[in-house]
Scaffold this motif. Structure first.
Motif, PDB file in Angstrom:
ATOM      1  N   THR A 107     117.267   6.064  45.762  1.00  0.00           N
ATOM      2  CA  THR A 107     118.606   6.428  45.283  1.00  0.00           C
ATOM      3  C   THR A 107     119.359   7.236  46.332  1.00  0.00           C
ATOM      4  N   VAL A 108     118.689   8.215  46.941  1.00  0.00           N
ATOM      5  CA  VAL A 108     119.332   9.024  47.977  1.00  0.00           C
ATOM      6  C   VAL A 108     119.654   8.167  49.198  1.00  0.00           C
ATOM      7  N   ALA A 109     118.754   7.252  49.551  1.00  0.00           N
ATOM      8  CA  ALA A 109     119.015   6.366  50.693  1.00  0.00           C
ATOM      9  C   ALA A 109     120.229   5.473  50.433  1.00  0.00           C
ATOM     10  N   LEU A 110     120.347   4.962  49.213  1.00  0.00           N
ATOM     11  CA  LEU A 110     121.525   4.163  48.878  1.00  0.00           C
ATOM     12  C   LEU A 110     122.796   5.013  48.905  1.00  0.00           C
ATOM     13  N   GLY A 111     122.679   6.276  48.489  1.00  0.00           N
ATOM     14  CA  GLY A 111     123.826   7.171  48.590  1.00  0.00           C
ATOM     15  C   GLY A 111     124.246   7.397  50.027  1.00  0.00           C
ATOM     16  N   LEU A 112     123.270   7.523  50.925  1.00  0.00           N
ATOM     17  CA  LEU A 112     123.580   7.674  52.349  1.00  0.00           C
ATOM     18  C   LEU A 112     124.275   6.436  52.898  1.00  0.00           C
ATOM     19  N   LEU A 113     123.749   5.262  52.580  1.00  0.00           N
ATOM     20  CA  LEU A 113     124.378   4.016  53.049  1.00  0.00           C
ATOM     21  C   LEU A 113     125.771   3.854  52.446  1.00  0.00           C
ATOM     22  N   GLY A 114     125.913   4.165  51.163  1.00  0.00           N
ATOM     23  CA  GLY A 114     127.224   4.041  50.541  1.00  0.00           C
ATOM     24  C   GLY A 114     128.241   5.000  51.129  1.00  0.00           C
ATOM     25  N   ALA A 115     127.817   6.236  51.433  1.00  0.00           N
ATOM     26  CA  ALA A 115     128.733   7.208  52.037  1.00  0.00           C
ATOM     27  C   ALA A 115     129.180   6.755  53.419  1.00  0.00           C
ATOM     28  N   ALA A 116     128.222   6.318  54.234  1.00  0.00           N
ATOM     29  CA  ALA A 116     128.587   5.847  55.573  1.00  0.00           C
ATOM     30  C   ALA A 116     129.476   4.613  55.496  1.00  0.00           C
ATOM     31  N   GLY A 117     129.157   3.690  54.587  1.00  0.00           N
ATOM     32  CA  GLY A 117     129.970   2.484  54.454  1.00  0.00           C
ATOM     33  C   GLY A 117     131.383   2.778  53.989  1.00  0.00           C
ATOM     34  N   ALA A 118     131.537   3.734  53.057  1.00  0.00           N
ATOM     35  CA  ALA A 118     132.876   4.080  52.572  1.00  0.00           C
ATOM     36  C   ALA A 118     133.730   4.676  53.687  1.00  0.00           C
ATOM     37  N   LEU A 119     133.131   5.513  54.528  1.00  0.00           N
ATOM     38  CA  LEU A 119     133.891   6.109  55.629  1.00  0.00           C
ATOM     39  C   LEU A 119     134.242   5.072  56.697  1.00  0.00           C
ATOM     40  N   VAL A 120     133.302   4.200  57.002  1.00  0.00           N
ATOM     41  CA  VAL A 120     133.579   3.163  58.001  1.00  0.00           C
ATOM     42  C   VAL A 120     134.673   2.222  57.499  1.00  0.00           C
ATOM     43  N   PHE A 121     134.638   1.879  56.196  1.00  0.00           N
ATOM     44  CA  PHE A 121     135.667   1.017  55.635  1.00  0.00           C
ATOM     45  C   PHE A 121     137.047   1.654  55.734  1.00  0.00           C
ATOM     46  N   ARG A 122     137.115   2.971  55.682  1.00  0.00           N
ATOM     47  CA  ARG A 122     138.383   3.673  55.827  1.00  0.00           C
ATOM     48  C   ARG A 122     138.821   3.831  57.281  1.00  0.00           C
ATOM     49  N   GLY A 123     137.971   3.417  58.209  1.00  0.00           N
ATOM     50  CA  GLY A 123     138.308   3.553  59.620  1.00  0.00           C
ATOM     51  C   GLY A 123     137.943   4.895  60.212  1.00  0.00           C
ATOM     52  N   GLN A 124     137.120   5.681  59.523  1.00  0.00           N
ATOM     53  CA  GLN A 124     136.694   6.972  60.038  1.00  0.00           C
ATOM     54  C   GLN A 124     135.318   6.844  60.672  1.00  0.00           C
ATOM     55  N   SER A 125     135.121   7.553  61.746  1.00  0.00           N
ATOM     56  CA  SER A 125     133.846   7.521  62.446  1.00  0.00           C
ATOM     57  C   SER A 125     132.826   8.396  61.721  1.00  0.00           C
ATOM     58  N   VAL A 126     131.584   7.949  61.716  1.00  0.00           N
ATOM     59  CA  VAL A 126     130.505   8.725  61.112  1.00  0.00           C
ATOM     60  C   VAL A 126     129.616   9.359  62.161  1.00  0.00           C
ATOM     61  N   LEU A 127     129.968   9.177  63.435  1.00  0.00           N
ATOM     62  CA  LEU A 127     129.143   9.695  64.514  1.00  0.00           C
ATOM     63  C   LEU A 127     129.635  11.037  65.038  1.00  0.00           C
ATOM     64  N   ASP A 128     130.917  11.347  64.829  1.00  0.00           N
ATOM     65  CA  ASP A 128     131.406  12.646  65.277  1.00  0.00           C
ATOM     66  C   ASP A 128     131.037  13.731  64.269  1.00  0.00           C
ATOM     67  N   GLY A 129     131.411  14.978  64.576  1.00  0.00           N
ATOM     68  CA  GLY A 129     131.018  16.096  63.726  1.00  0.00           C
ATOM     69  C   GLY A 129     131.620  16.032  62.341  1.00  0.00           C
ATOM     70  N   HIS A 130     132.917  15.733  62.243  1.00  0.00           N
ATOM     71  CA  HIS A 130     133.581  15.672  60.943  1.00  0.00           C
ATOM     72  C   HIS A 130     133.014  14.552  60.069  1.00  0.00           C
ATOM     73  N   GLY A 131     132.791  13.384  60.675  1.00  0.00           N
ATOM     74  CA  GLY A 131     132.235  12.271  59.902  1.00  0.00           C
ATOM     75  C   GLY A 131     130.826  12.559  59.428  1.00  0.00           C
ATOM     76  N   ALA A 132     130.011  13.209  60.268  1.00  0.00           N
ATOM     77  CA  ALA A 132     128.641  13.534  59.868  1.00  0.00           C
ATOM     78  C   ALA A 132     128.628  14.524  58.710  1.00  0.00           C
ATOM     79  N   ILE A 133     129.537  15.508  58.752  1.00  0.00           N
ATOM     80  CA  ILE A 133     129.611  16.479  57.652  1.00  0.00           C
ATOM     81  C   ILE A 133     129.997  15.778  56.349  1.00  0.00           C
ATOM     82  N   ALA A 134     130.949  14.854  56.421  1.00  0.00           N
ATOM     83  CA  ALA A 134     131.368  14.137  55.223  1.00  0.00           C
ATOM     84  C   ALA A 134     130.222  13.305  54.648  1.00  0.00           C
ATOM     85  N   VAL A 135     129.472  12.629  55.529  1.00  0.00           N
ATOM     86  CA  VAL A 135     128.347  11.815  55.070  1.00  0.00           C
ATOM     87  C   VAL A 135     127.286  12.689  54.413  1.00  0.00           C
TER      88      VAL A 135
END
Length: 389
Positions: A107-135
């Protein structure tokens, strides 16, 4: 603590967890850009129901109970594919505890994938500091939601996942009805009332109705006293499920989208497919030979029917009649919301919207019935507790 205080405490725990859950679905996630949702899209309707509308603003509990719903289904598929997991399921209670732990991690792993996917779909990076905090915040939100479901299951009323899903569905439906009213006027209210009452009544009738086949047990003489001979019955119910409607909608959505089938064609095809899938799903689950064998083992028999194979044939005949009637009712239940939304022209794909509305209403009724049964069971225990001491 007496039983009355225990009942009150369970109610307060359930309400408190629901309030905390809705608060988490309104808290903004750091470093997330809010975007307006795409209006009047059937896929958005479904995602809003499964996430409580969180994908539009991405709050801390943005994914709602969606990972908690998907994890058991995914784990069930992995058990069928991985022999080690199948062996754990066969180990009994010890294996169930291990699988439960795997389900939490999944469940937590799916939450991680869903969070990263939602941010990428919005055009936000998940590799920088702000994106990592959001994930991290969104994944932690999924873990907290998982814990909230367990608190309701252990200390509240009903299944935690179903209760929180009910809470977020009720939070999403009023704006959708308001939007429908703004488009179609009072006709939306009339159709909504008719659809809701019809589905509620039919769902309750199917859930509560049963066909009782009488069973008599042979009397046995032990000394000078006779034991047994008490009449009872074998209950036959039609198993309710939303899967036939969902499967029929998936099969019809593709030709309806590409070939532009008319309303009367897809409504007729949808009704037929739901009836067939409901009948097939219920018929596969029946094993009357096992029931007849168990009756022979305990000395029971159906009056007027010979034990053994004749009893199995009779029970199979009764069961198939019940299944046929239940499948027909399932088709009617599935047809009501789709036809109502088609009359209102409420969506570019009324089939998808109708299935969504049906699943939601059937789910609301089933959760309400299960919670009512649990409350009534606790009240009965409190009533008869003095006689059991």
């Amino acid at each position: 603590m007496n039983d009355r205080d225990s009942l009150r405490r369970r109610i307060l725990v359930t309400l408190g967890v629901i309030a905390l859950f809705r608060l988490g679905q309104s808290l903004p996630t750091p470093h997330v850009t809010v975007r307006a949702p795409e209006a009047d899209h059937p896929v958005r309707w479904i995602l809003d129901l499964l996430t409580g509308g969180g994908l539009a603003t991405l709050p801390v509990f943005a994914l709602g109970v969606l990972p908690c719903l998907a994890a058991p289904l995914l784990l069930r598929g992995l058990i069928a594919l991985i022999p080690r997991l199948a062996a754990l399921r066969a180990e009994g209670e010890a294996g169930a505890r291990v699988l439960k732990r795997y389900q939490r991690r999944l469940t937590v792993a799916l939450g991680l994938l869903g969070a990263a996917g939602a941010l990428v779909f919005r055009g936000q990076s998940v590799l920088d500091g702000h994106g990592a905090i959001a994930v991290v915040c969104l994944t932690a939100g999924t873990a907290v939601v998982l814990r909230l479901t367990e608190v309701i299951t252990d200390r509240g009323f009903g299944d935690g996942v179903r209760i929180l899903l009910l809470a977020q569905v009720l939070a999403v439906l009023p704006p959708e009805f308001l939007r429908l009213y703004e488009r179609t006027g009072w006709a939306a209210i009339a159709v909504t009332i008719v659809v809701t009452l019809s589905i509620t009544v039919l769902t309750i009738v199917l859930a509560q109705g049963q066909r009782r086949v009488p069973v008599q047990y042979a009397k046995r003489m032990i000394g000078r006293r006779a034991f047994g001979g008490t009449p009872t019955y074998v209950p036959f119910r039609f198993p309710q499920a939303n899967s036939p409607a969902v499967l029929a909608a998936v099969l019809l959505s593709v030709p309806a989208f590409f070939f532009g089938l008319g309303d009367h064609w897809w409504i007729a095809g949808y009704f037929v497919l739901v009836c067939l899938f409901a009948f097939a799903r219920a018929a596969v689950r029946q094993d009357m030979d096992k029931v007849a064998g168990e009756l022979v083992r305990v000395g029971g028999f159906v009056p007027g029917i010979r034990p053994g194979n004749p009893t199995a044939q009779y029970l199979d005949h009764v069961s198939r009649r019940i299944i046929a009637f239940g499948a027909l009712c399932s088709g009617v239940v599935a047809l009501i919301p789709a036809a109502g939304l088609a009359l209102l022209d409420a969506s570019p794909m009324p089939l998808v919207a109708g299935v969504t509305l049906q699943v939601v209403l059937v789910f609301l009724v089933s959760v309400s019935l299960d919670t009512t049964r649990q409350i009534e069971s606790l009240r009965q225990q409190r009533r008869y507790a003095p006689f059991l001491r």
